[in-house]
Design a protein around this motif. Structure first.
Motif, mmCIF file in Angstrom:
data_model
loop_
_atom_site.group_PDB
_atom_site.id
_atom_site.type_symbol
_atom_site.label_atom_id
_atom_site.label_comp_id
_atom_site.label_asym_id
_atom_site.label_seq_id
_atom_site.Cartn_x
_atom_site.Cartn_y
_atom_site.Cartn_z
ATOM 1 N N LEU A 191 0.813 -1.212 0.000
ATOM 2 C CA LEU A 191 0.000 0.000 0.000
ATOM 3 C C LEU A 191 0.849 1.265 0.000
ATOM 4 O O LEU A 191 0.309 2.372 -0.109
ATOM 5 C CB LEU A 191 -0.924 0.023 1.223
ATOM 6 N N SER A 192 2.156 1.132 0.121
ATOM 7 C CA SER A 192 3.013 2.318 0.187
ATOM 8 C C SER A 192 2.890 3.212 -1.044
ATOM 9 O O SER A 192 2.834 4.444 -0.909
ATOM 10 C CB SER A 192 4.470 1.908 0.410
ATOM 11 N N PRO A 193 2.822 2.666 -2.279
ATOM 12 C CA PRO A 193 2.620 3.561 -3.428
ATOM 13 C C PRO A 193 1.299 4.323 -3.346
ATOM 14 O O PRO A 193 1.223 5.482 -3.777
ATOM 15 C CB PRO A 193 2.647 2.608 -4.629
ATOM 16 N N VAL A 194 0.255 3.708 -2.810
ATOM 17 C CA VAL A 194 -1.030 4.395 -2.654
ATOM 18 C C VAL A 194 -0.861 5.591 -1.722
ATOM 19 O O VAL A 194 -1.315 6.706 -2.003
ATOM 20 C CB VAL A 194 -2.101 3.425 -2.102
ATOM 21 N N ILE A 195 -0.178 5.368 -0.589
ATOM 22 C CA ILE A 195 0.019 6.427 0.407
ATOM 23 C C ILE A 195 0.856 7.568 -0.170
ATOM 24 O O ILE A 195 0.456 8.738 -0.152
ATOM 25 C CB ILE A 195 0.717 5.862 1.660
ATOM 26 N N HIS A 196 2.036 7.241 -0.665
ATOM 27 C CA HIS A 196 2.994 8.281 -1.041
ATOM 28 C C HIS A 196 2.555 9.049 -2.291
ATOM 29 O O HIS A 196 2.754 10.270 -2.367
ATOM 30 C CB HIS A 196 4.388 7.672 -1.215
ATOM 31 N N ASN A 197 1.958 8.355 -3.245
ATOM 32 C CA ASN A 197 1.487 9.072 -4.427
ATOM 33 C C ASN A 197 0.278 9.950 -4.108
ATOM 34 O O ASN A 197 0.096 11.014 -4.715
ATOM 35 C CB ASN A 197 1.193 8.086 -5.557
ATOM 36 N N ALA A 198 -0.539 9.550 -3.129
ATOM 37 C CA ALA A 198 -1.635 10.418 -2.683
ATOM 38 C C ALA A 198 -1.077 11.684 -2.045
ATOM 39 O O ALA A 198 -1.590 12.789 -2.267
ATOM 40 C CB ALA A 198 -2.530 9.668 -1.696
ATOM 41 N N TRP A 199 -0.023 11.537 -1.244
ATOM 42 C CA TRP A 199 0.624 12.709 -0.640
ATOM 43 C C TRP A 199 1.232 13.617 -1.712
ATOM 44 O O TRP A 199 1.122 14.840 -1.638
ATOM 45 C CB TRP A 199 1.700 12.260 0.337
ATOM 46 N N LEU A 200 1.895 13.008 -2.691
ATOM 47 C CA LEU A 200 2.501 13.807 -3.765
ATOM 48 C C LEU A 200 1.441 14.607 -4.511
ATOM 49 O O LEU A 200 1.625 15.791 -4.804
ATOM 50 C CB LEU A 200 3.254 12.890 -4.738
ATOM 51 N N GLU A 201 0.308 13.960 -4.781
ATOM 52 C CA GLU A 201 -0.770 14.660 -5.494
ATOM 53 C C GLU A 201 -1.378 15.749 -4.620
ATOM 54 O O GLU A 201 -1.621 16.870 -5.079
ATOM 55 C CB GLU A 201 -1.845 13.660 -5.915
#
Length: 279
Positions: free
Chosen positions: A28-38
């Motif tokens: 789930l880390s890509p879900v978390i970090h890409n949401a933060w980036l967006e």
């Protein structure tokens, strides 16, 4: 009528980080970090990397040294290898001999571990009455997850009892982590203040022997309420889920990898929606 804001776009100046593991597609880390980036309008990407073996992970770290990637989260089975490849390591990483964060800068590799931060965050959020000073923690398992979580618990004043099918592996972990860690059998459960499942499978222990004020934690987060946690809830015990641990370790990871704190975001709601679980 003015156009609606567009999501952040990837340019030639994009910051590239990611997570390395095998397998890694479940993370789930890509879900978390890409949401933060967006949410922060940050020109960056957080990608999954799946080296097929130790040599592949070596090559990924070499790419980081060469400036192609600015940082990595690291998950199984590469956490100890990540620590071994580092030029410099934090106290948290040194305490367990493993790392879940690698930061690359000018050809050097800096290792850190936020797994312990994640454990403490989850306990503070979901079991705030638990006092770790002098607490007896029974850790189910002696693998990388147990190793990663133990350091912060020891530093918080807890004593760790390792309960593992392979006694040799438990003894090796205890020897690595120091005198606060001992190998135990199931009789240790009766005195446990906290029981943590650090296995990749559901444990077959007798929850009826636990004290009524014992806390039960599962590092697994799929499903969020695992059968182990459901059984503990049915006995009226306080439970702590692996999703809270994942969220707790994500903030220091993002800060290290992208050199800034993440923007405000309700990660639990985001992840529960992604997983399809009810809040």
């Amino acid at each position: 009528m003015s156009p609606s804001p567009t999501p952040n776009r990837i340019t030639g100046a994009a910051l590239l980080a990611g997570i390395a593991g095998q397998p890694v597609s479940h993370s789930l880390s890509p879900v978390i970090h890409n949401a933060w980036l967006e949410a922060g309008g940050i020109d960056g990407v957080y990608a999954p990397f799946a080296p097929k073996d130790a040599a592949g992970f070596d090559a990924l770290v070499a790419a980081g040294r060469a400036g192609l990637v600015q940082g990595l989260n690291v998950t199984a089975p590469f956490k100890q290898q990540a620590f071994a490849l580092a030029s410099e390591a934090s106290k948290a990483a040194q305490a367990t001999g493993s790392a879940n964060i690698l930061v690359f800068e000018d050809g050097r590799v800096f290792a850190d571990s936020s797994d312990g931060v994640g454990v403490l965050y989850a306990l503070a959020e979901q079991a705030p009455a638990l006092n770790l000073q002098g607490a007896v923690v029974v850790m189910l398992g002696a693998g990388g997850a147990a190793r990663a979580g133990a350091g912060a618990l020891i530093e918080a004043g807890a004593g760790i009892r390792i309960l593992n099918r392979s006694r040799d592996r438990a003894e090796a972990l205890a020897a690595d982590l120091g005198p606060s860690v001992k190998v135990a059998d199931e009789t240790a459960l009766a005195s446990a203040d906290l029981v943590i499942n650090a296995l990749s499978v559901q444990p077959g222990i007798d929850l009826s022997v636990l004290k009524p004020d014992a806390v039960v934690m599962d590092m697994t987060y799929k499903p969020v309420v695992t059968p182990f946690l459901a059984a503990a809830k049915a006995r009226g015990l306080t439970t702590v889920d692996g999703l809270a641990m994942l969220i707790g370790q994500a903030t220091p990871s993002f800060t290290a990898l992208f050199r800034r704190p993440p923007p405000p975001l309700d990660l639990r709601a985001l992840l529960l929606s992604h997983l399809g679980d009810a809040a």
